[in-house]
Write an enzyme that holds these catalytic residues in place. Structure first.
Site, PDB file in Angstrom:
ATOM      1  N   LYS A  85       0.811  -1.220   0.000  1.00  0.00           N
ATOM      2  CA  LYS A  85       0.000   0.000   0.000  1.00  0.00           C
ATOM      3  C   LYS A  85       0.845   1.271   0.000  1.00  0.00           C
ATOM      4  O   LYS A  85       0.496   2.247  -0.662  1.00  0.00           O
ATOM      5  CB  LYS A  85      -0.974   0.008   1.179  1.00  0.00           C
ATOM      6  CG  LYS A  85      -0.344   0.211   2.539  1.00  0.00           C
ATOM      7  CD  LYS A  85      -1.401   0.315   3.625  1.00  0.00           C
ATOM      8  CE  LYS A  85      -0.767   0.470   4.992  1.00  0.00           C
ATOM      9  NZ  LYS A  85      -0.024   1.719   5.141  1.00  0.00           N
ATOM     10  N   THR A  86       1.960   1.261   0.736  1.00  0.00           N
ATOM     11  CA  THR A  86       2.796   2.469   0.766  1.00  0.00           C
ATOM     12  C   THR A  86       3.380   2.740  -0.617  1.00  0.00           C
ATOM     13  O   THR A  86       3.458   3.890  -1.069  1.00  0.00           O
ATOM     14  CB  THR A  86       3.926   2.321   1.804  1.00  0.00           C
ATOM     15  OG1 THR A  86       3.365   2.004   3.079  1.00  0.00           O
ATOM     16  CG2 THR A  86       4.729   3.604   1.904  1.00  0.00           C
ATOM     17  N   ASP A  89      -3.551   7.729   4.319  1.00  0.00           N
ATOM     18  CA  ASP A  89      -3.108   6.365   4.626  1.00  0.00           C
ATOM     19  C   ASP A  89      -3.833   5.877   5.893  1.00  0.00           C
ATOM     20  O   ASP A  89      -4.240   6.681   6.735  1.00  0.00           O
ATOM     21  CB  ASP A  89      -1.593   6.363   4.847  1.00  0.00           C
ATOM     22  CG  ASP A  89      -1.014   4.963   4.888  1.00  0.00           C
ATOM     23  OD1 ASP A  89      -1.722   4.001   4.511  1.00  0.00           O
ATOM     24  OD2 ASP A  89       0.153   4.814   5.291  1.00  0.00           O
ATOM     25  N   GLU A  90      -3.982   4.560   6.035  1.00  0.00           N
ATOM     26  CA  GLU A  90      -4.616   3.940   7.211  1.00  0.00           C
ATOM     27  C   GLU A  90      -5.974   4.565   7.500  1.00  0.00           C
ATOM     28  O   GLU A  90      -6.331   4.879   8.645  1.00  0.00           O
ATOM     29  CB  GLU A  90      -3.707   4.069   8.450  1.00  0.00           C
ATOM     30  CG  GLU A  90      -2.310   3.491   8.280  1.00  0.00           C
ATOM     31  CD  GLU A  90      -2.284   1.959   8.280  1.00  0.00           C
ATOM     32  OE1 GLU A  90      -3.362   1.347   8.250  1.00  0.00           O
ATOM     33  OE2 GLU A  90      -1.186   1.393   8.300  1.00  0.00           O
ATOM     34  N   GLN A  98      -8.290  -4.640   8.943  1.00  0.00           N
ATOM     35  CA  GLN A  98      -7.241  -4.328   9.906  1.00  0.00           C
ATOM     36  C   GLN A  98      -7.628  -3.150  10.807  1.00  0.00           C
ATOM     37  O   GLN A  98      -6.765  -2.471  11.353  1.00  0.00           O
ATOM     38  CB  GLN A  98      -5.921  -4.039   9.192  1.00  0.00           C
ATOM     39  CG  GLN A  98      -5.352  -5.230   8.442  1.00  0.00           C
ATOM     40  CD  GLN A  98      -3.938  -4.982   7.937  1.00  0.00           C
ATOM     41  OE1 GLN A  98      -2.964  -4.989   8.693  1.00  0.00           O
ATOM     42  NE2 GLN A  98      -3.813  -4.750   6.638  1.00  0.00           N
ATOM     43  N   ARG A 123       1.261 -11.121  10.117  1.00  0.00           N
ATOM     44  CA  ARG A 123       2.616 -10.605  10.395  1.00  0.00           C
ATOM     45  C   ARG A 123       3.666 -11.646  10.006  1.00  0.00           C
ATOM     46  O   ARG A 123       4.838 -11.317   9.822  1.00  0.00           O
ATOM     47  CB  ARG A 123       2.807 -10.297  11.884  1.00  0.00           C
ATOM     48  CG  ARG A 123       1.903  -9.253  12.526  1.00  0.00           C
ATOM     49  CD  ARG A 123       1.808  -7.985  11.741  1.00  0.00           C
ATOM     50  NE  ARG A 123       0.668  -8.020  10.853  1.00  0.00           N
ATOM     51  CZ  ARG A 123       0.496  -7.200   9.813  1.00  0.00           C
ATOM     52  NH1 ARG A 123       1.406  -6.297   9.536  1.00  0.00           N
ATOM     53  NH2 ARG A 123      -0.572  -7.289   9.042  1.00  0.00           N
TER      54      ARG A 123
END
Length: 674
Positions: A35-36, A223-224, A254, A609
Site C-alpha cells: 500500500k505504501t 493512509d490507514e 485491519q 505478520r
C-alpha cells in the site's frame, strides 16, 4: 520519470490504483499488498500525468515516522524535491495550520501544545480547584472523558446540554470539561485533540480560508483510513470539499483501534458519502506463504459487513501452521523459548522471531522462560513486566512493609493513590528527615506522635502509617500472594485503576492480577518455614528481573509485543500465544458482536505478520491474573481449516494434520464460532 516507468514494476491492481481517473478512490489494501508503494506512486503519477505541483497535494499519515518515510520515498521515485507538499499526520498538519492562522483560530501567536502528561497535570489542578476528591473523580478518567468528546467533535457547552441532569457522574465530568476548556483558553494552550477540532472549526467559520485550502489541495491522500475517528473524518471531508480529488487507502479487515475512537464505519461509509467513487482491491500479498494467507482469509471471513477481499500470493504453500497445546502457561513459554532457539540454530536471527500476545500480563512467564534460556529479547513499545508503573507501586508497598526505612519506596507510594497528602506535607517530612537524620517513615511516625501538622494533614499521614503497620501485622499470618492481594486492595490501587477508563486501565488491572500469580508461583517454589524470608526473596527476585536490561533496539533479539503493537510489522517467524477463549478473544468481547469482530480482525492482523512460519500456542490450564482455570482453544483457531494445521509437541512434531484432538477440543469448548 515518465508515467509508464511508474507503472512498469507494479502488478495489475496496483497499476489500476495508481492511475485511476476517478475523483474519489478507495484502495482496499490487504496486509502485505504494497500500500505504501501504491500511495507513493499515486502521488508521483498525479505530478507526472496530471501535472500537479507538490504545492497542490496533501498526504495524511498516522505517524510522524510514516510521514518522513513517505516524503523520502516520494522524492526518490520522483527524483525531485517535493518541498511544497504537505505530508504529515492529522495532528501535525493541524498544528501547522493553526500556527499560520492563529488569529483566525482565536489563539495567541505563541500558543503552547499540551502533551498527555501536561494535560493530566492541568486536569488534576482543575479537579482540586473544584474541590473534588481525586480518589472519587480520577484525573485520568476526566482526561478520557474530555478527549473522547473532542474526538467526537463536541465542545464542553454541547456536552453540558446533552448530559442527563439526574446523572451526577455526567454532570461532574461536564463541569470538569468546562473548567478545563476555560483554563486552556486563558493560558493559550491546546491539547492534541484540540489541534484537529479547532482546525475543523476555523475552516467551518471562515469560508474564505476554507476556499483557499480547498483550491490549494487539489488532491488529498490518506493512509490507514480505517483508523480515522469522527473528527478526523469530518476534518478530511471539509478540507477536501467537492472539487478536490480524494484517495483513501486502508483495510477494513485491519481496523483494530475501536477502543481508542477509530470508527470502522468511516471506511464502510465511503460508498454512501462518495457514490461516484471507485473501489480497487489490492489482494496480492508479497509477505506471507499461501498457507498463512489461506488461514487468515478463513478466519476473517467469519466477520459480517466486510467490503470483501481475499489475499493471495504467487509464493509457495510453505509450512503448515504449527499448533502447540501446553499443559499450562509455563509449558507454553518453555515451548516458545525452545522453538526460538531452534530457529536460531537453523540460521535465523533472534530478530526474525516475534512473540505476540493479547494482554501485556502474558509477557511475564514468557520473559522468565527467555531469561532462563539466555535468549535476548525486547518488549516492543512497552516495558518489561516488573518495570511497569502499577507493578512497581505494589512492590514499593511490599518493600515498605519489609523495611519501613526504605525512603525510595516511601516516596513512591505515600500519595499513590491520592490520600490527601500534598507537597507541603511531603516537604515537612523531607525537612524533618534531613534535620534529624532519620528515615521518612520515622519522620511520619514522629510527626503523628508529636502532632506537628494541622489536623487534616496529620490525619492523612496517620492513616498512611496505620495502613503500613496493618500490612506488617497481617503478613505473619499470610502467604506471599495473600499479602500482595491485601496490599493491592487496602492500599486503594485496585479501586484507583478501576476508576480509570480505556484499554490502558484494563491492562493495569490485568497486570496487578498477574502479579498475584507471580507471587503464588514464587511462594510454591520457596520454603514456607519463614514467610518473611519469602517476601525478601521475592523482592530480590523482582529487583533482579527489573535490573536485567532489555536488549537494545539495534541488538539481535526476539521482539515481544501485544497484537495491537504488531500492526505494520513483519517477521519471518511469529508465535501467537495464549490463543484461548476468554483470553483471545478477550472475555470483555464475548457478549458484544462488534467487539468480537474487532478481536477477530486483531487475530487476522497477528496471523498476517508471519512471513514463513506461524506458531499458535495455548495452555490447557492457565494461571493468569491470580486464578487457575481450564482453558479451551480459541474460536479463531477453530476457524482455520484443519488441513492447514499440524499439532506439535515439545522436541517433537506430529506429522499428521490435527484432526481428532483438534476437533475434540473444539467440541469440548461448547462455544459456537458464530
Amino acid at each position: 520519470m515518465d508515467t509508464q516507468q511508474l507503472l512498469d514494476d507494479l502488478n495489475v491492481a496496483q497499476q489500476q490504483a495508481v492511475s485511476a481517473e476517478s475523483q474519489y478512490l478507495l484502495v482496499l489494501a490487504g496486509a502485505g499488498s504494497g500500500k505504501t508503494r501504491v500511495l507513493v506512486h499515486r502521488i508521483a503519477w498525479l505530478m507526472a500525468e496530471k501535472r500537479l505541483n507538490p504545492y497542490h497535494i496533501l498526504a495524511v499519515t498516522f505517524t510522524n515516522k510514516a510521514a518522513r518515510e513517505m516524503r523520502g520515498r516520494i522524492e526518490t521515485v520522483c527524483q525531485r524535491s517535493v518541498q511544497g507538499m504537505w505530508v504529515g499526520t492529522f495532528h501535525s498538519i493541524s498544528h501547522r495550520f493553526l500556527r499560520m492562522h492563529w488569529q483566525d483560530a482565536q489563539l495567541p501567536e505563541s500558543f503552547q501544545i499540551l502533551d498527555s502528561d501536561d494535560q493530566l497535570r492541568l486536569i488534576k489542578r482543575i479537579i482540586r480547584s473544584l474541590e473534588l476528591a481525586e480518589d472519587r473523580w480520577p484525573p485520568r478518567q476526566a482526561q478520557w472523558f474530555i478527549n473522547n468528546h473532542k474526538d467526537a467533535g463536541k465542545r464542553a457547552a454541547q456536552v453540558a446540554q446533552e448530559v442527563n441532569p439526574s446523572n451526577r457522574h455526567e454532570r461532574t465530568w461536564s463541569r470538569v470539561y468546562t473548567a478545563y476548556e476555560e483554563a486552556c483558553e486563558r493560558a493559550g494552550s491546546v491539547d492534541f485533540a484540540e489541534l484537529i477540532l479547532r482546525t475543523y472549526e476555523v475552516l467551518g467559520r471562515n469560508k474564505e480560508l476554507l476556499a483557499h485550502y480547498q483550491q490549494r489541495f487539489q488532491h488529498v491522500l490518506v493512509d490507514e483510513f480505517q483508523d480515522t475517528n469522527d473528527i478526523q473524518y469530518a476534518w478530511l471531508k471539509r478540507l477536501a470539499g467537492h472539487e478536490s480529488g480524494l484517495t483513501l487507502v486502508g483495510d477494513d479487515d485491519q481496523s483494530i483501534y475501536g477502543w481508542r475512537g477509530a470508527k470502522i464505519e468511516n471506511i464502510q461509509q465511503f460508498q454512501r458519502d462518495y457514490p461516484a467513487g471507485d473501489i480497487i482491491r489490492l489482494e496480492q500479498n508479497y509477505r506471507s506463504t499461501e498457507t498463512i494467507l489461506n488461514a487468515a482469509n478463513a478466519v476473517i471471513a467469519h466477520n459480517t459487513g466486510r467490503l470483501g477481499k481475499k489475499l493471495w500470493t504467487e509464493d509457495n504453500a510453505g509450512e503448515s501452521i504449527q499448533l502447540f497445546a501446553g499443559y499450562n502457561e509455563v509449558d507454553e513459554a518453555r515451548f516458545v523459548a525452545e522453538r526460538v532457539s531452534a530457529c536460531v540454530r537453523e540460521g535465523q536471527g533472534y530478530r526474525d522471531c516475534a512473540v505476540l500476545y493479547r494482554s501485556n500480563a502474558q509477557s511475564r512467564v514468557l520473559e522468565e522462560a527467555f531469561i532462563r534460556q539466555g535468549i535476548p529479547y525486547r518488549i516492543y513499545g512497552g516495558l518489561r513486566f516488573f518495570d511497569r508503573a502499577e507493578i512497581k507501586n505494589v512492590l514499593a508497598y511490599l518493600r515498605l512493609v519489609f523495611n519501613p526505612n526504605d525512603d525510595a519506596a516511601f516516596e513512591r507510594v505515600i500519595s499513590v493513590p491520592s490520600r490527601g497528602i500534598g507537597e507541603r506535607t511531603l516537604t515537612h517530612l523531607r525537612d524533618m528527615s534531613r534535620e534529624r537524620a532519620i528515615s521518612l517513615w520515622q519522620s511520619a511516625v514522629d510527626t503523628v506522635s508529636e502532632q506537628l501538622l494541622p489536623a487534616r494533614a496529620l490525619n492523612a499521614v496517620d492513616g498512611f502509617v496505620q495502613l503500613i503497620r496493618g500490612f506488617d501485622e497481617a503478613r505473619e499470618n499470610l502467604v506471599l500472594s495473600e499479602l500482595a492481594e491485601l496490599v493491592m486492595q487496602r492500599s486503594g490501587l485496585v479501586a484507583h485503576y478501576q476508576k480509570e477508563k480505556g484499554e490502558k486501565a484494563q491492562a493495569r488491572l490485568e497486570n496487578l492480577k498477574e502479579l498475584r500469580s507471580a507471587a503464588r508461583e514464587f511462594e510454591s517454589a520457596e520454603t514456607q518455614d519463614h514467610p518473611s524470608s519469602v517476601l525478601a526473596a521475592f523482592l530480590d527476585h523482582a529487583a533482579l528481573e527489573s535490573g536485567e536490561l532489555q536488549a537494545g533496539e539495534q541488538d539481535d533479539c526476539v521482539q515481544m509485543m501485544t497484537l495491537h503493537s504488531a500492526k505494520g510489522l513483519e517477521f519471518s517467524t511469529v508465535f501467537m500465544t495464549g490463543m484461548e477463549e476468554g483470553l483471545f478473544p478477550h472475555q470483555m468481547s464475548m457478549e458484544d458482536s462488534n467487539r468480537l469482530e474487532e478481536e477477530r480482525r486483531l487475530a487476522y492482523v497477528g496471523m498476517t505478520r508471519a512471513m514463513k512460519q506461524l506458531f499458535i500456542t495455548y495452555a490447557e490450564m492457565r494461571r493468569l491474573y491470580g486464578n487457575e482455570k481450564r482453558c479451551f482453544l480459541s474460536r479463531f483457531v477453530r476457524e482455520i481449516p484443519t488441513e492447514l494445521i499440524t499439532e506439535v509437541r515439545l522436541n517433537a512434531s506430529v506429522s499428521r494434520p490435527v484432526h481428532s484432538s483438534f476437533r475434540r477440543k473444539e467440541q469440548a469448548s461448547s462455544v459456537s464460532s458464530d
